[in-house]
Design a protein around this motif. Structure first.
Motif, PDB file in Angstrom:
ATOM      1  N   ALA A 106       0.808  -1.228   0.000  1.00  0.00           N
ATOM      2  CA  ALA A 106       0.000   0.000   0.000  1.00  0.00           C
ATOM      3  C   ALA A 106       0.839   1.274   0.000  1.00  0.00           C
ATOM      4  N   LEU A 107       2.159   1.141  -0.031  1.00  0.00           N
ATOM      5  CA  LEU A 107       3.014   2.333   0.015  1.00  0.00           C
ATOM      6  C   LEU A 107       2.913   3.200  -1.236  1.00  0.00           C
ATOM      7  N   SER A 108       2.256   2.726  -2.273  1.00  0.00           N
ATOM      8  CA  SER A 108       2.060   3.566  -3.456  1.00  0.00           C
ATOM      9  C   SER A 108       0.935   4.579  -3.250  1.00  0.00           C
ATOM     10  N   TRP A 109       0.044   4.341  -2.283  1.00  0.00           N
ATOM     11  CA  TRP A 109      -1.073   5.259  -2.086  1.00  0.00           C
ATOM     12  C   TRP A 109      -1.234   5.769  -0.658  1.00  0.00           C
ATOM     13  N   THR A 110      -0.787   5.055   0.352  1.00  0.00           N
ATOM     14  CA  THR A 110      -1.015   5.514   1.729  1.00  0.00           C
ATOM     15  C   THR A 110      -0.245   6.779   2.108  1.00  0.00           C
ATOM     16  N   PRO A 111       0.935   7.073   1.545  1.00  0.00           N
ATOM     17  CA  PRO A 111       1.607   8.317   1.917  1.00  0.00           C
ATOM     18  C   PRO A 111       0.826   9.580   1.560  1.00  0.00           C
ATOM     19  N   ALA A 112      -0.166   9.451   0.696  1.00  0.00           N
ATOM     20  CA  ALA A 112      -1.015  10.602   0.386  1.00  0.00           C
ATOM     21  C   ALA A 112      -1.764  11.086   1.628  1.00  0.00           C
ATOM     22  N   LEU A 113      -1.897  10.239   2.641  1.00  0.00           N
ATOM     23  CA  LEU A 113      -2.474  10.663   3.917  1.00  0.00           C
ATOM     24  C   LEU A 113      -1.609  11.759   4.534  1.00  0.00           C
ATOM     25  N   LEU A 114      -0.306  11.525   4.605  1.00  0.00           N
ATOM     26  CA  LEU A 114       0.611  12.536   5.141  1.00  0.00           C
ATOM     27  C   LEU A 114       0.642  13.762   4.243  1.00  0.00           C
ATOM     28  N   GLU A 115       0.603  13.538   2.946  1.00  0.00           N
ATOM     29  CA  GLU A 115       0.567  14.649   1.992  1.00  0.00           C
ATOM     30  C   GLU A 115      -0.619  15.569   2.285  1.00  0.00           C
ATOM     31  N   GLY A 116      -1.775  14.978   2.530  1.00  0.00           N
ATOM     32  CA  GLY A 116      -2.965  15.773   2.837  1.00  0.00           C
ATOM     33  C   GLY A 116      -2.844  16.516   4.157  1.00  0.00           C
ATOM     34  N   ILE A 117      -2.253  15.873   5.152  1.00  0.00           N
ATOM     35  CA  ILE A 117      -2.062  16.533   6.447  1.00  0.00           C
ATOM     36  C   ILE A 117      -1.134  17.735   6.285  1.00  0.00           C
ATOM     37  N   TYR A 118       0.024  17.507   5.679  1.00  0.00           N
ATOM     38  CA  TYR A 118       0.979  18.609   5.498  1.00  0.00           C
ATOM     39  C   TYR A 118       0.390  19.730   4.648  1.00  0.00           C
ATOM     40  N   ALA A 119      -0.291  19.388   3.556  1.00  0.00           N
ATOM     41  CA  ALA A 119      -0.895  20.411   2.693  1.00  0.00           C
ATOM     42  C   ALA A 119      -1.904  21.243   3.479  1.00  0.00           C
ATOM     43  N   SER A 120      -2.717  20.593   4.274  1.00  0.00           N
ATOM     44  CA  SER A 120      -3.706  21.306   5.073  1.00  0.00           C
ATOM     45  C   SER A 120      -3.039  22.239   6.084  1.00  0.00           C
ATOM     46  N   TRP A 121      -1.985  21.758   6.721  1.00  0.00           N
ATOM     47  CA  TRP A 121      -1.277  22.606   7.687  1.00  0.00           C
ATOM     48  C   TRP A 121      -0.687  23.840   7.018  1.00  0.00           C
ATOM     49  N   PHE A 122      -0.042  23.665   5.867  1.00  0.00           N
ATOM     50  CA  PHE A 122       0.543  24.818   5.177  1.00  0.00           C
ATOM     51  C   PHE A 122      -0.543  25.778   4.700  1.00  0.00           C
ATOM     52  N   GLU A 123      -1.634  25.255   4.184  1.00  0.00           N
ATOM     53  CA  GLU A 123      -2.730  26.125   3.756  1.00  0.00           C
ATOM     54  C   GLU A 123      -3.310  26.893   4.934  1.00  0.00           C
ATOM     55  N   GLY A 124      -3.422  26.236   6.085  1.00  0.00           N
ATOM     56  CA  GLY A 124      -3.929  26.898   7.284  1.00  0.00           C
ATOM     57  C   GLY A 124      -3.026  28.015   7.770  1.00  0.00           C
ATOM     58  N   MET A 125      -1.762  27.976   7.384  1.00  0.00           N
ATOM     59  CA  MET A 125      -0.824  29.036   7.742  1.00  0.00           C
ATOM     60  C   MET A 125      -0.805  30.146   6.695  1.00  0.00           C
ATOM     61  N   LEU A 146       9.759   9.190   3.600  1.00  0.00           N
ATOM     62  CA  LEU A 146       8.817   9.700   2.610  1.00  0.00           C
ATOM     63  C   LEU A 146       9.180  11.151   2.329  1.00  0.00           C
ATOM     64  N   VAL A 147       9.264  11.514   1.064  1.00  0.00           N
ATOM     65  CA  VAL A 147       9.727  12.838   0.662  1.00  0.00           C
ATOM     66  C   VAL A 147       8.567  13.623   0.049  1.00  0.00           C
ATOM     67  N   PHE A 148       8.382  14.832   0.548  1.00  0.00           N
ATOM     68  CA  PHE A 148       7.351  15.732   0.042  1.00  0.00           C
ATOM     69  C   PHE A 148       7.997  17.066  -0.305  1.00  0.00           C
ATOM     70  N   GLU A 149       7.485  17.707  -1.349  1.00  0.00           N
ATOM     71  CA  GLU A 149       7.999  19.015  -1.745  1.00  0.00           C
ATOM     72  C   GLU A 149       6.873  20.035  -1.729  1.00  0.00           C
ATOM     73  N   LEU A 150       7.186  21.214  -1.240  1.00  0.00           N
ATOM     74  CA  LEU A 150       6.289  22.358  -1.315  1.00  0.00           C
ATOM     75  C   LEU A 150       6.925  23.326  -2.293  1.00  0.00           C
ATOM     76  N   LYS A 151       6.280  23.477  -3.463  1.00  0.00           N
ATOM     77  CA  LYS A 151       6.851  24.361  -4.479  1.00  0.00           C
ATOM     78  C   LYS A 151       5.764  24.839  -5.429  1.00  0.00           C
ATOM     79  N   ARG A 152       6.141  25.816  -6.250  1.00  0.00           N
ATOM     80  CA  ARG A 152       5.221  26.328  -7.260  1.00  0.00           C
ATOM     81  C   ARG A 152       4.928  25.235  -8.270  1.00  0.00           C
TER      82      ARG A 152
END
Length: 163
Positions: A106-125, A146-152
């Motif tokens: 499930a590692l191809s789709w479950t990390p999107a959970l963390l992606e959603g959490i981080y995205a929500s936190w950044f948007e809330g800021m 797990l690697v995530f990027e915040l960029k344009r």
């Protein structure tokens, strides 16, 4: 860290009372849609989850990282490192319980959970609307980072098409 050490620590990441259920859930759930839909579902689940985690934000990268890690430590969900690069903030999430909880398949789709959490936190800021947070690689690798990027973003992410 040896592979045996890593396997031991991974085994501690998910409560035994939930492991069998979550692995069975994952196996069944993964047959219910394509990868894009599974990631979209987990991303949205992460967004919903983020609102109840009590994230305080931060006015500098160290405070931001510390406040995120306070939540992850409380939940036993690993930790994050935030690195500033030329065109992105890079989040390295270590020791996530996702592999143990949902299974390696499930590692191809479950990390999107963390992606959603981080995205929500950044948007809330008050994150600039031209920025997007996305998982950079689909493979967590041996070290389970797990690697995530915040960029344009030039193109709209498929995970932001349906809210």
């Amino acid at each position: 860290m040896s592979k045996n050490d890593l396997q031991y620590y991974e085994s501690q990441q998910c409560s035994l009372q939930w492991r069998a259920f979550l692995n069975a859930f994952s196996a069944e759930f993964s047959t219910k849609g394509d990868l894009k839909d599974l990631r979209l579902f987990m991303h949205q689940l992460g967004r919903n989850m983020a609102s109840g985690l009590g994230f305080k934000g931060g006015d500098n990268l160290q405070l931001l990282e510390d406040n995120m890690n306070a939540i992850w430590e409380r939940m036993h969900w690993g930790w994050v490192e935030i690195n500033e690069e030329a065109e992105a903030l890079v989040l390295l999430h270590h020791a996530s319980p996702l592999k143990t909880a949902f299974g390696e398949q499930a590692l191809s789709w479950t990390p999107a959970l963390l992606e959603g959490i981080y995205a929500s936190w950044f948007e809330g800021m008050g994150m600039d609307s031209s920025l997007r947070l996305q998982q950079k690689t689909a493979e967590a690798g041996f070290a389970q980072v797990l690697v995530f990027e915040l960029k344009r973003q030039v193109e709209e992410s498929p995970f932001f098409g349906r809210r």
